[in-house]
Write a protein that holds these residues in place. Sequence first.
Motif, PDB file in Angstrom:
ATOM      1  N   UNK A 140       0.825  -1.206   0.000  1.00 41.90           N
ATOM      2  CA  UNK A 140       0.000   0.000   0.000  1.00 41.90           C
ATOM      3  C   UNK A 140       0.862   1.260   0.000  1.00 41.90           C
ATOM      4  N   UNK A 141       1.958   1.248   0.762  1.00 40.14           N
ATOM      5  CA  UNK A 141       2.832   2.414   0.811  1.00 40.14           C
ATOM      6  C   UNK A 141       3.563   2.619  -0.517  1.00 40.14           C
ATOM      7  N   UNK A 142       3.966   1.520  -1.151  1.00 36.46           N
ATOM      8  CA  UNK A 142       4.600   1.620  -2.469  1.00 36.46           C
ATOM      9  C   UNK A 142       3.617   2.208  -3.477  1.00 36.46           C
ATOM     10  N   UNK A 143       2.360   1.808  -3.392  1.00 39.08           N
ATOM     11  CA  UNK A 143       1.349   2.355  -4.301  1.00 39.08           C
ATOM     12  C   UNK A 143       1.160   3.851  -4.063  1.00 39.08           C
ATOM     13  N   UNK A 144       1.215   4.274  -2.812  1.00 37.24           N
ATOM     14  CA  UNK A 144       1.116   5.706  -2.510  1.00 37.24           C
ATOM     15  C   UNK A 144       2.288   6.452  -3.131  1.00 37.24           C
ATOM     16  N   UNK A 145       3.473   5.884  -3.003  1.00 37.62           N
ATOM     17  CA  UNK A 145       4.657   6.506  -3.621  1.00 37.62           C
ATOM     18  C   UNK A 145       4.458   6.641  -5.128  1.00 37.62           C
ATOM     19  N   UNK A 146       4.068   5.549  -5.774  1.00 33.04           N
ATOM     20  CA  UNK A 146       3.908   5.571  -7.233  1.00 33.04           C
ATOM     21  C   UNK A 146       2.853   6.575  -7.682  1.00 33.04           C
ATOM     22  N   UNK A 147       1.827   6.769  -6.868  1.00 33.79           N
ATOM     23  CA  UNK A 147       0.771   7.711  -7.239  1.00 33.79           C
ATOM     24  C   UNK A 147       1.256   9.158  -7.215  1.00 33.79           C
ATOM     25  N   UNK A 148       2.411   9.406  -6.579  1.00 32.56           N
ATOM     26  CA  UNK A 148       2.965  10.761  -6.488  1.00 32.56           C
ATOM     27  C   UNK A 148       4.140  10.995  -7.433  1.00 32.56           C
ATOM     28  N   UNK A 149       4.511   9.967  -8.207  1.00 36.80           N
ATOM     29  CA  UNK A 149       5.613  10.094  -9.160  1.00 36.80           C
ATOM     30  C   UNK A 149       5.035  10.258 -10.569  1.00 36.80           C
ATOM     31  N   UNK A 150       5.627  11.143 -11.376  1.00 33.10           N
ATOM     32  CA  UNK A 150       6.845  11.916 -11.106  1.00 33.10           C
ATOM     33  C   UNK A 150       6.583  13.342 -10.631  1.00 33.10           C
ATOM     34  N   UNK A 151       5.323  13.715 -10.394  1.00 26.70           N
ATOM     35  CA  UNK A 151       5.012  15.113 -10.073  1.00 26.70           C
ATOM     36  C   UNK A 151       5.621  15.566  -8.752  1.00 26.70           C
TER      37      UNK A 151
ATOM     38  N   UNK B 114      10.135  12.478   7.559  1.00 22.45           N
ATOM     39  CA  UNK B 114      10.664  11.753   6.408  1.00 22.45           C
ATOM     40  C   UNK B 114       9.559  11.010   5.669  1.00 22.45           C
ATOM     41  N   UNK B 115       9.695  10.976   4.341  1.00 27.73           N
ATOM     42  CA  UNK B 115       8.822  10.178   3.477  1.00 27.73           C
ATOM     43  C   UNK B 115       7.344  10.356   3.799  1.00 27.73           C
ATOM     44  N   UNK B 116       6.931  11.606   3.951  1.00 26.67           N
ATOM     45  CA  UNK B 116       5.511  11.874   4.150  1.00 26.67           C
ATOM     46  C   UNK B 116       4.816  12.022   2.807  1.00 26.67           C
ATOM     47  N   UNK B 117       3.724  11.298   2.603  1.00 24.36           N
ATOM     48  CA  UNK B 117       3.033  11.365   1.307  1.00 24.36           C
ATOM     49  C   UNK B 117       1.587  10.908   1.459  1.00 24.36           C
ATOM     50  N   UNK B 118       0.749  11.450   0.590  1.00 22.26           N
ATOM     51  CA  UNK B 118      -0.669  11.104   0.529  1.00 22.26           C
ATOM     52  C   UNK B 118      -0.952  10.544  -0.857  1.00 22.26           C
ATOM     53  N   UNK B 119      -1.753   9.501  -0.935  1.00 19.55           N
ATOM     54  CA  UNK B 119      -2.094   8.931  -2.240  1.00 19.55           C
ATOM     55  C   UNK B 119      -2.670  10.014  -3.139  1.00 19.55           C
ATOM     56  N   UNK B 120      -2.276   9.976  -4.401  1.00 18.36           N
ATOM     57  CA  UNK B 120      -2.695  11.009  -5.341  1.00 18.36           C
ATOM     58  C   UNK B 120      -4.189  11.229  -5.415  1.00 18.36           C
TER      59      UNK B 120
END
Length: 208
Positions: free
Chosen positions: A42-53, A101-107
């Motif tokens: 799930x965390x990897x998917x959140x990361x991918x949803x924010x790349x590359x923007x 560190x590594x704070x992100x929200x799914x796109x």
Amino acid sequence: MSYSEFDSESEPEQPLSLLLQAIAPKLMLCRIREFEPEDLEACVEIYRSNAPDYLSEEGLEAYIEFLALGTSYYLVIEHDGEIVACGGLELIGDSDTATLVHGMVHGEYHRQGFGTTLLAARLALLECEVRPQEVWVNTTAATLPFYGRFGFAYHSSSGKRPGADEGRASVWMSVDDQDIEDIRYALEERGIKIFLNDPNEDDTEEEE
């Protein structure tokens, strides 16, 4: 697995600070707990949803390694049964310094208050009883406005903290014990609780 409940016991003793005025209205009702190995996908998917923007595609491997190694705290936010955000807080030794560190929200969940809630949850874990705490974030131009609205600022005119990655800038803010108490109270008022993994509890117990 059982969790220990993290909450506040007292009301703010003074009017809300500028930090709380920025945080409180945007808190989103959710469940916050520590990262577990089964959350990796799930965390990897959140990361991918924010790349590359917002995040580099090349950084995904390093992020996965970071999750495997672990950190002081790494939290996930659950909403409607889904993990929609994640982020860590690293405490630097015995110093009065911490790093987000590594704070992100799914796109799909941007601009709904989850980023603010994640920030508040990580700040709520701090202890500043003796001296104010310096909180640092190594961020990109795309996310600078987000941190700026809470009072984060460049350390110097160069916008770089020693050791900052190329193409990224480090910003910081100082928080004191009253800030932390106010944040904890605001989370509690919104019904938001933080559950931390408790190694002293029996894993066979049910969560209350």
